[in-house]
Enzyme design. Structure first.
Site, short mmCIF file in Angstrom:
data_model
loop_
_atom_site.label_atom_id
_atom_site.label_comp_id
_atom_site.label_asym_id
_atom_site.label_seq_id
_atom_site.Cartn_x
_atom_site.Cartn_y
_atom_site.Cartn_z
N HIS A 266 0.59 -0.77 -0.18
CA HIS A 266 0.29 0.10 -0.38
C HIS A 266 0.45 1.33 0.24
O HIS A 266 0.53 2.28 -0.75
CB HIS A 266 -0.97 -0.39 1.22
CG HIS A 266 -1.54 1.03 1.68
ND1 HIS A 266 -3.18 0.99 1.32
CD2 HIS A 266 -1.67 2.34 1.78
CE1 HIS A 266 -3.80 2.05 0.99
NE2 HIS A 266 -3.13 3.07 1.80
N GLU A 267 1.83 2.18 0.99
CA GLU A 267 2.39 2.41 0.94
C GLU A 267 3.76 2.43 -0.19
O GLU A 267 3.85 3.43 -0.44
CB GLU A 267 3.57 2.24 2.28
CG GLU A 267 2.94 2.53 3.57
CD GLU A 267 1.66 3.32 4.02
OE1 GLU A 267 1.78 4.32 3.15
OE2 GLU A 267 0.28 3.12 4.57
N HIS A 270 1.75 4.53 -2.18
CA HIS A 270 2.20 6.38 -2.37
C HIS A 270 3.39 6.28 -2.50
O HIS A 270 3.20 7.38 -4.07
CB HIS A 270 1.60 6.56 -0.93
CG HIS A 270 0.40 6.48 -0.69
ND1 HIS A 270 -1.17 6.74 -1.33
CD2 HIS A 270 -0.01 5.30 0.60
CE1 HIS A 270 -1.98 7.12 -0.43
NE2 HIS A 270 -1.60 6.03 0.28
N GLU A 305 -5.15 7.77 -2.98
CA GLU A 305 -5.38 6.67 -1.98
C GLU A 305 -5.76 5.75 -3.49
O GLU A 305 -5.51 4.57 -3.40
CB GLU A 305 -6.50 7.14 -1.68
CG GLU A 305 -6.79 5.69 -0.38
CD GLU A 305 -6.30 5.73 0.29
OE1 GLU A 305 -5.38 5.87 0.98
OE2 GLU A 305 -5.85 4.28 1.55
#
Lengths: 507, 507
Positions: A266-267, A270, A305
């Site tokens: 997830h990170e 980003h 996101e």
């Protein structure tokens, strides 16, 4: 990007603002990863001062003068020229901050300190009454803030505009209604099937192996460690100090393998966005959130996101990914995962299991957690639900959507940090990210016939190149819906997301 | 410290300056310990912007207004009242910065970037001619800088005043003459004795054991890890972001044990000074170098160095220390140090061995390295030695003082980073630190009869408490010589230092 001389004075002013905001981000990163506990109080002063300095630089007469000169200079340029966008966005931010008096900013900052302490105490004691008066004050100051910024239909519109310009209470209500109608039947179907085996996820996974796999994973997905690093924090996050230094964190749960793995993915999503911004935009308005006073290169919270969800859910939480990479995970944990197949692992990590906690929610129930929060935020802002009624409203929604009885407020209305920071209005961006991620992914799959093959072969650079060209490089030049229209032919549309959930969870 | 209302406006302005300068220090610390290499260029912009912002805040009309009000308010106070010192020092800094035009600051900053690259290249190729033109420019800009600040007897006086207010070319010349006369005979005597055994220092010492011993050492000396941390860097340093967050670094040389151990003790000494500043001075002028634009709590570079040298040389490089703690070091390295006694270890780490490199020099030859540099700095500033003659002048001095032939410029005139940063004038502070450390230590030993017993028992908190009361807590309230007069009854005096060297090295 060419730089007309007439823009150089403005760009120099904004470069300084960007420097100061990125410095504040370094201080925040440090406070969460490295700082000894004794440093907390003075660090708070330092970050507050930098934010104030950035705002002062933006509102200084020298900036106004440079901005006026730049406004004249870009008059002839096309509406979407980068130079013109720099000027428009800077003007928008200057006017925004002029409308908010310094006294209100100070009042909100002072509230945050006490509200966070009260929230921590309230959550640890599961006693909403400890936090309630501070939340009431947060609502009061948020209304005052919304009135400063200005709104026509709903005060919530002003709050959302900070995080997701273009969205309103009404637009979110319409979006959420469609999502709810689509998701609930898929959720029903998923819950009616027997739960897959998942016991092995809770075995003993030493941090060393998790970290080694996480580093490989991040590199596989294209994260550049020459311009980044991976650290450990209680709450994972990504933060950038220009595209040249984009850091991510994760957490290692020794007895629950998925936490660090999907958190890292997830990170990384980003981080890829920030690392992929056009280098020419570095230290300009197009890589600085001048309204939110944050040195970020992505165009909105929701757009950001979308990239993290896309990599986490569409790539890493896929059968293809684990067919390719499960053997490597097994090599790190031969004893713990020796009796598990790639398919069994995939099924376990995509199991549907309604729960109380948003950050632990599966893909199908996650958005229901968000809708509940957004409903409450709207009601708080327009006064239709008083703060004292929140626990009741919260628990009723969880019962209605997930069929669960909330046992106490720390597993309910007190679970999220957001409101304790004095801010209202960012929750919708999580769901917008889900929707936008699916919409972008569907377009890429349609328009680039070789993409699926590349993903199936584990060549993620093809996807990264598509996203870099279509999304990342543009930084904050285009607004989120403008970007979606350019790249997918339409504004935010929940259909691809529902189709994706249907395909993944309704078999 | 009481805060009259009339000072609060000034204190608020300076608190912001302190915040910004400490933020710059966090960014510097991060760039040397954590930052990925890609971040270097934008990080440079960020630090430069913060320094400029701090200067602008100091020179803003609001600060002048607050300062004038404060000047009136403190008129009746005693000459050494903290409030009065705040006002005096702030005024001094404001006038200092008013005298230096922004254009000169920019020119020096621009030079630093190219000069450092040239120095790195020149040093790696051992070719002084690569660095020489940049050093010539550094001298030119330093003269311009000195002329802005103002000087009467020697332009070097203006440069030294940044680091060690009160010292001048003449005062240093007098001090160094006394030191040289005292040190040379001790050095001759030491060199005439057979060298002690030291082979065991070069054995294989894995980093883990060195780090574990270093952490214990730092705690033993009183360094507070609740307000600090120990990291690894190529060049060890200490940096503070207020007394609440004071960080130190060290380096581990696997095949030379003393490097990390004494390096850690040295930085702990710096760290204790910063951690010991009066909490009431936090974020005030009395804990901020407003002239040098650096968020430091110690009163001068020399005073700071006195504390690091005191702990490193008077405490840790003592027979007592190793009689007490060598068994613990042996426990970390039983194989490597099994055949060594505490006394043998002490003798090895205090052996005298003239060499080319300042940072590797023993206590007896260290100051000779400094004197050579200060002679050169003075000559560069007054033009009596042109840059092109430097290697010759350097090598002649090394031959004269240490009897060594410098084999190449990277082991000679190119060895230090200092001049490549565009700054001249900080070298004397190392020797001043040695002198002041011995002077303070002699006074403490005389005035506190229980101190020696406490040190012999390994109770270092007694010494720390003395230093906290007499030196650390005062922050920047008193100038170095003023502090020495208060605490030792006299200004800087080389006699105790020479007596200390005599006692340690002339037996």
């Amino acid at each position: 990007m060419t730089q007309p001389t007439s823009l150089s004075a403005l760009n120099e002013r904004i470069a300084a603002v960007n420097d100061v905001l990125n410095a504040a981000s370094v201080l925040t990163w440090d406070s969460r990863t490295m700082m000894p506990e004794g440093g907390a109080e003075t660090r708070g002063h330092q970050i507050a001062t930098l934010t104030r300095v950035a705002r002062d630089l933006l509102l200084a007469p020298e900036t106004e003068k440079a901005l006026e000169a730049a406004e004249q200079a870009v008059e002839g340029l096309s509406e979407d020229a980068a130079e013109r966008r720099i000027v428009l966005q800077t003007r928008h931010a200057v006017e925004h901050h002029r409308r908010v008096p310094a006294s209100l900013i100070q009042e909100r900052a002072a509230l945050r300190t006490v509200a966070q302490s009260a929230w921590i105490e309230g959550r640890s004691k599961s006693d909403f009454s400890i936090f309630a008066p501070h939340l009431a004050k947060t609502v009061e100051l948020s209304r005052a803030y919304a009135d400063c910024i200005g709104w026509t239909e709903h005060p919530y519109d002003a709050m959302v505009s900070i995080y997701e310009p273009g969205e309103t209470a009404a637009s979110l209500k319409a979006l959420f209604a469609k999502l709810r109608t689509g998701i609930l039947p898929i959720l029903d179907a998923a819950r009616s099937r027997p739960a897959p085996r998942s016991d092995f996820l809770f075995r003993d996974f030493p941090e060393e192996g998790q970290r080694a796999f996480g580093l490989t994973l991040a590199e596989k997905l294209g994260y550049d460690f020459g311009r980044g690093r991976l650290d450990t924090t209680v709450h994972p996050f990504e933060v950038s100090f220009t595209r040249n230094d984009v850091r991510i964190t994760t957490r290692y749960s020794r007895n629950y393998l998925p936490a660090s793995m999907f958190g890292t993915a997830h990170e990384v999503g980003h981080g890829l966005y920030e690392q992929g911004v056009d280098p020419a935009y570095t230290r300009t308005t197009l890589a600085t959130d001048l309204v939110g006073l944050y040195g970020v290169g992505g165009t909105s919270f929701g757009a950001h996101e979308s990239q993290s969800r896309l990599w986490e859910n569409h790539i890493v939480r896929s059968p293809t990914f684990w067919r390719l990479h499960f053997p490597e995970l097994q090599r790190h944990f031969p004893d713990q995962l020796g009796d598990v197949s790639a398919e069994g692992f995939y099924r376990a990590v995509t199991r549907v299991e309604p729960g109380f906690i948003r950050v632990e929610a599966d893909e199908l129930t996650y958005d229901l957690h968000i809708m509940l929060r957004v409903d409450i935020e709207c009601a708080l802002m327009d006064g239709s639900v008083p703060v004292s009624d929140l626990p009741g409203a919260w628990n009723a929604a969880i019962k209605r959507d997930l069929g669960l009885d909330v046992p106490n407020d720390s597993k309910g209305v007190l679970q999220d940090v957001h409101w304790s920071t004095g801010y209202i209005g960012s929750f919708p961006t999580y769901t917008i990210g889900n929707v936008m991620g699916a919409q972008v992914m569907e377009t890429l799959r349609t328009q680039n016939p070789s993409l699926d093959g590349a993903i199936e072969a584990g060549e993620y650079s093809v996807l990264a190149q598509e996203l870099r060209t279509r999304i990342w490089q543009h930084g904050r030049r285009f607004m989120r819906d403008e970007l979606l229209e350019r790249e997918t032919g339409r504004r935010l549309d929940p259909a691809p997301y529902l189709a994706y959930l249907q395909g993944k969870y309704a078999q």
